[in-house]
Design a protein around this motif. Structure first.
Motif, PDB file in Angstrom:
ATOM      1  N   ASP A   1       8.417   6.532   6.220  1.00 22.74           N
ATOM      2  CA  ASP A   1       9.457   5.935   5.377  1.00 22.74           C
ATOM      3  C   ASP A   1       8.841   5.089   4.270  1.00 22.74           C
ATOM      4  OD1 ASP A   1      11.305   7.094   7.100  1.00 22.74           O
ATOM      5  OD2 ASP A   1      11.429   5.292   8.345  1.00 22.74           O
ATOM      6  N   TYR A   2       7.795   4.351   4.610  1.00 27.09           N
ATOM      7  CA  TYR A   2       7.125   3.508   3.622  1.00 27.09           C
ATOM      8  C   TYR A   2       6.510   4.353   2.505  1.00 27.09           C
ATOM      9  CZ  TYR A   2       3.776   0.337   1.494  1.00 27.09           C
ATOM     10  OH  TYR A   2       3.059  -0.405   0.583  1.00 27.09           O
ATOM     11  N   LEU A   3       5.821   5.424   2.869  1.00 23.46           N
ATOM     12  CA  LEU A   3       5.185   6.279   1.874  1.00 23.46           C
ATOM     13  C   LEU A   3       6.217   6.935   0.962  1.00 23.46           C
ATOM     14  CD1 LEU A   3       2.496   7.977   4.147  1.00 23.46           C
ATOM     15  CD2 LEU A   3       2.122   6.132   2.495  1.00 23.46           C
ATOM     16  N   VAL A   4       7.319   7.382   1.542  1.00 19.62           N
ATOM     17  CA  VAL A   4       8.373   8.012   0.748  1.00 19.62           C
ATOM     18  C   VAL A   4       9.024   6.985  -0.181  1.00 19.62           C
ATOM     19  CG1 VAL A   4      10.638   9.134   0.854  1.00 19.62           C
ATOM     20  CG2 VAL A   4       8.816   9.840   2.415  1.00 19.62           C
ATOM     21  N   GLU A   5       9.329   5.817   0.352  1.00 20.40           N
ATOM     22  CA  GLU A   5       9.979   4.778  -0.451  1.00 20.40           C
ATOM     23  C   GLU A   5       9.098   4.315  -1.609  1.00 20.40           C
ATOM     24  OE1 GLU A   5      10.772   1.847   2.468  1.00 20.40           O
ATOM     25  OE2 GLU A   5      12.396   2.995   3.420  1.00 20.40           O
ATOM     26  N   ASN A   6       7.777   4.396  -1.423  1.00 17.72           N
ATOM     27  CA  ASN A   6       6.856   3.980  -2.479  1.00 17.72           C
ATOM     28  C   ASN A   6       6.339   5.165  -3.295  1.00 17.72           C
ATOM     29  OD1 ASN A   6       6.073   0.870  -2.291  1.00 17.72           O
ATOM     30  ND2 ASN A   6       6.497   1.618  -0.220  1.00 17.72           N
ATOM     31  N   ASP A   7       6.982   6.305  -3.122  1.00 18.56           N
ATOM     32  CA  ASP A   7       6.755   7.470  -3.971  1.00 18.56           C
ATOM     33  C   ASP A   7       5.320   7.975  -3.931  1.00 18.56           C
ATOM     34  OD1 ASP A   7       8.194   9.277  -5.489  1.00 18.56           O
ATOM     35  OD2 ASP A   7       7.566   8.397  -7.386  1.00 18.56           O
ATOM     36  N   PHE A   8       4.723   7.958  -2.750  1.00 21.52           N
ATOM     37  CA  PHE A   8       3.364   8.472  -2.577  1.00 21.52           C
ATOM     38  C   PHE A   8       3.346   9.992  -2.669  1.00 21.52           C
ATOM     39  CE2 PHE A   8       2.038   4.385  -1.163  1.00 21.52           C
ATOM     40  CZ  PHE A   8       0.663   4.400  -0.974  1.00 21.52           C
ATOM     41  N   TYR A   9       2.278  10.534  -3.236  1.00 22.71           N
ATOM     42  CA  TYR A   9       1.938  11.939  -3.042  1.00 22.71           C
ATOM     43  C   TYR A   9       1.164  12.022  -1.729  1.00 22.71           C
ATOM     44  CZ  TYR A   9       3.205  13.038  -7.870  1.00 22.71           C
ATOM     45  OH  TYR A   9       3.889  13.223  -9.048  1.00 22.71           O
ATOM     46  N   ILE A  10       1.604  12.865  -0.811  1.00 22.30           N
ATOM     47  CA  ILE A  10       0.987  12.954   0.510  1.00 22.30           C
ATOM     48  C   ILE A  10       0.331  14.323   0.664  1.00 22.30           C
ATOM     49  CG2 ILE A  10       1.347  12.782   2.989  1.00 22.30           C
ATOM     50  CD1 ILE A  10       3.934  11.226   2.392  1.00 22.30           C
ATOM     51  N   LEU A  11      -0.966  14.319   0.972  1.00 20.12           N
ATOM     52  CA  LEU A  11      -1.726  15.547   1.184  1.00 20.12           C
ATOM     53  C   LEU A  11      -2.190  15.587   2.633  1.00 20.12           C
ATOM     54  CD1 LEU A  11      -3.964  15.472  -2.024  1.00 20.12           C
ATOM     55  CD2 LEU A  11      -1.807  16.685  -1.704  1.00 20.12           C
ATOM     56  N   VAL A  12      -1.784  16.626   3.354  1.00 20.07           N
ATOM     57  CA  VAL A  12      -2.104  16.759   4.769  1.00 20.07           C
ATOM     58  C   VAL A  12      -3.084  17.917   4.968  1.00 20.07           C
ATOM     59  CG1 VAL A  12      -1.174  17.187   7.082  1.00 20.07           C
ATOM     60  CG2 VAL A  12       0.160  15.881   5.419  1.00 20.07           C
TER      61      VAL A  12
ATOM     62  N   ALA B   1      -1.820  -3.666  -5.819  1.00 21.62           N
ATOM     63  CA  ALA B   1      -1.942  -2.838  -7.012  1.00 21.62           C
ATOM     64  C   ALA B   1      -0.666  -2.878  -7.842  1.00 21.62           C
ATOM     65  CB  ALA B   1      -2.270  -1.395  -6.616  1.00 21.62           C
ATOM     66  N   LYS B   2       0.475  -2.833  -7.189  1.00 23.33           N
ATOM     67  CA  LYS B   2       1.736  -2.913  -7.917  1.00 23.33           C
ATOM     68  C   LYS B   2       1.870  -4.240  -8.656  1.00 23.33           C
ATOM     69  CE  LYS B   2       4.814   0.116  -5.282  1.00 23.33           C
ATOM     70  NZ  LYS B   2       6.110   0.162  -4.568  1.00 23.33           N
ATOM     71  N   ASP B   3       1.428  -5.324  -8.022  1.00 25.26           N
ATOM     72  CA  ASP B   3       1.582  -6.659  -8.603  1.00 25.26           C
ATOM     73  C   ASP B   3       0.628  -6.908  -9.765  1.00 25.26           C
ATOM     74  OD1 ASP B   3       3.538  -7.189  -6.746  1.00 25.26           O
ATOM     75  OD2 ASP B   3       2.204  -8.281  -5.371  1.00 25.26           O
ATOM     76  N   THR B   4      -0.505  -6.219  -9.798  1.00 23.87           N
ATOM     77  CA  THR B   4      -1.541  -6.544 -10.782  1.00 23.87           C
ATOM     78  C   THR B   4      -1.837  -5.414 -11.763  1.00 23.87           C
ATOM     79  OG1 THR B   4      -3.302  -5.800  -9.277  1.00 23.87           O
ATOM     80  CG2 THR B   4      -2.661  -8.126  -9.168  1.00 23.87           C
ATOM     81  N   ALA B   5      -1.204  -4.271 -11.621  1.00 25.13           N
ATOM     82  CA  ALA B   5      -1.523  -3.106 -12.456  1.00 25.13           C
ATOM     83  C   ALA B   5      -1.185  -3.353 -13.918  1.00 25.13           C
ATOM     84  CB  ALA B   5      -0.781  -1.881 -11.954  1.00 25.13           C
ATOM     85  N   PRO B   6      -2.080  -2.961 -14.824  1.00 24.92           N
ATOM     86  CA  PRO B   6      -1.811  -3.111 -16.257  1.00 24.92           C
ATOM     87  C   PRO B   6      -0.972  -1.966 -16.825  1.00 24.92           C
ATOM     88  CG  PRO B   6      -4.018  -2.257 -15.932  1.00 24.92           C
ATOM     89  CD  PRO B   6      -3.467  -2.531 -14.560  1.00 24.92           C
ATOM     90  N   ALA B   7      -0.631  -1.000 -15.970  1.00 21.59           N
ATOM     91  CA  ALA B   7       0.184   0.148 -16.379  1.00 21.59           C
ATOM     92  C   ALA B   7       0.805   0.727 -15.099  1.00 21.59           C
ATOM     93  CB  ALA B   7      -0.669   1.202 -17.089  1.00 21.59           C
ATOM     94  N   PRO B   8       1.811   1.600 -15.220  1.00 23.09           N
ATOM     95  CA  PRO B   8       2.404   2.210 -14.024  1.00 23.09           C
ATOM     96  C   PRO B   8       1.349   2.915 -13.170  1.00 23.09           C
ATOM     97  CG  PRO B   8       3.751   2.654 -15.954  1.00 23.09           C
ATOM     98  CD  PRO B   8       2.497   2.015 -16.459  1.00 23.09           C
ATOM     99  N   VAL B   9       1.515   2.820 -11.848  1.00 26.99           N
ATOM    100  CA  VAL B   9       0.547   3.388 -10.915  1.00 26.99           C
ATOM    101  C   VAL B   9       1.200   4.476 -10.071  1.00 26.99           C
ATOM    102  CG1 VAL B   9      -1.077   2.917  -9.039  1.00 26.99           C
ATOM    103  CG2 VAL B   9      -0.650   1.172 -10.764  1.00 26.99           C
ATOM    104  N   VAL B  10       0.485   5.584  -9.917  1.00 32.81           N
ATOM    105  CA  VAL B  10       0.867   6.654  -9.002  1.00 32.81           C
ATOM    106  C   VAL B  10      -0.027   6.544  -7.776  1.00 32.81           C
ATOM    107  CG1 VAL B  10       0.950   9.153  -8.654  1.00 32.81           C
ATOM    108  CG2 VAL B  10       1.620   8.179 -10.862  1.00 32.81           C
ATOM    109  N   PHE B  11       0.576   6.585  -6.589  1.00 30.18           N
ATOM    110  CA  PHE B  11      -0.190   6.473  -5.351  1.00 30.18           C
ATOM    111  C   PHE B  11      -0.247   7.818  -4.630  1.00 30.18           C
ATOM    112  CE2 PHE B  11       1.477   2.195  -6.078  1.00 30.18           C
ATOM    113  CZ  PHE B  11       0.322   1.435  -5.955  1.00 30.18           C
ATOM    114  N   ALA B  12      -1.391   8.075  -4.000  1.00 30.62           N
ATOM    115  CA  ALA B  12      -1.563   9.292  -3.217  1.00 30.62           C
ATOM    116  C   ALA B  12      -2.276   8.960  -1.921  1.00 30.62           C
ATOM    117  CB  ALA B  12      -2.352  10.337  -3.997  1.00 30.62           C
ATOM    118  N   LEU B  13      -2.068   9.792  -0.916  1.00 29.01           N
ATOM    119  CA  LEU B  13      -2.673   9.592   0.399  1.00 29.01           C
ATOM    120  C   LEU B  13      -3.140  10.938   0.922  1.00 29.01           C
ATOM    121  CD1 LEU B  13      -2.833   7.513   2.993  1.00 29.01           C
ATOM    122  CD2 LEU B  13      -0.922   8.901   3.774  1.00 29.01           C
ATOM    123  N   SER B  14      -4.405  11.010   1.337  1.00 26.46           N
ATOM    124  CA  SER B  14      -4.939  12.197   1.990  1.00 26.46           C
ATOM    125  C   SER B  14      -5.113  11.894   3.471  1.00 26.46           C
ATOM    126  CB  SER B  14      -6.291  12.592   1.378  1.00 26.46           C
ATOM    127  OG  SER B  14      -6.152  12.890   0.006  1.00 26.46           O
TER     128      SER B  14
END
Length: 207
Positions: free
Chosen positions: A91-102, A66-79
């Motif tokens: 560490d990966y999720l934090v480094e890639n600026d994910f929103y994390i929902l637990v 998604a980062k390589d092909t996105a036509p605009a900035p992308v926000v990532f989230a994980l539930s």
């Protein structure tokens, strides 16, 4: 696993990279009109399950795609149910600026009533340990939140007390929602009129 499966449709299928890629390609292709009309466009992709952390390799591959092909900035989230939120994936999720929902439905008495392991044991202790470890490893990370589900068996006063007493490690509550009865005609049959009345009384006390 969880007892809410009584009110949800489940499948044993797992997301493949190929299927995820097709979904991302379709999303990006349909996003172009909004991107063209927005001077500061931003897209959002949410990994949801099931449990997405059971497919960590695919999650990483799709994030990079998604980062390589996105036509605009992308926000990532994980539930996530939080049981696998530990180690390098954090560490990966934090480094890639994910929103994390637990998913966390309160303390052990309320959470473990429905959020259980395959052997029937509760998941609260492991989730709490993981959340505390995330806080220790990444004390300045502010995109970690939790969501809760309630039904007529939830002790709302106890859940409210749990939030107040554990604010030092508990992520902010983003949303609380009712266990869905639209997908099932029998989930709520387990509760009595007394359960409903007690829930309503507690809800009124908190308003």
């Amino acid at each position: 696993s969880d007892a809410y499966e009584l009110s949800r449709n489940r499948t044993s299928k797992k997301l493949s990279f190929e299927t995820g890629k097709k979904a991302i390609d379709l999303f990006f292709s349909q996003a172009w009109p909004k991107i063209a009309a927005n001077p500061m466009p931003k897209l959002a992709i949410n990994f949801y399950g099931g449990e997405p952390l059971m497919a960590q390799r695919v999650l990483r591959e799709l994030t990079q795609y998604a980062k390589d092909t996105a036509p605009a900035p992308v926000v990532f989230a994980l539930s996530t149910n939080g049981t696998m939120l530990r180690g390098d994936i954090v560490d990966y999720l934090v480094e890639n600026d994910f929103y994390i929902l637990v998913s966390l439905d309160g303390g052990p008495q309320d959470h473990d009533r429905n959020r259980i392991n395959p052997d029937g044991s509760g998941t609260f202790d492991r989730i709490a340990e993981n959340l505390k470890e995330v806080r220790r490893r990444h004390p300045n990370f502010r995109k970690l939140h939790h969501i809760g589900v309630f039904d007529w068996g939830t002790d709302l006063l106890r859940v409210n007390e749990f939030h107040e007493e554990n604010a030092d490690w508990l992520p902010p509550l983003q949303m609380a929602s009712q266990a869905n009865e639209r997908d099932s005609n029998y989930y709520y049959e387990q509760f009595t009129d007394e359960d409903r009345a007690a829930f309503a009384k507690a809800n009124e006390a908190l308003e």
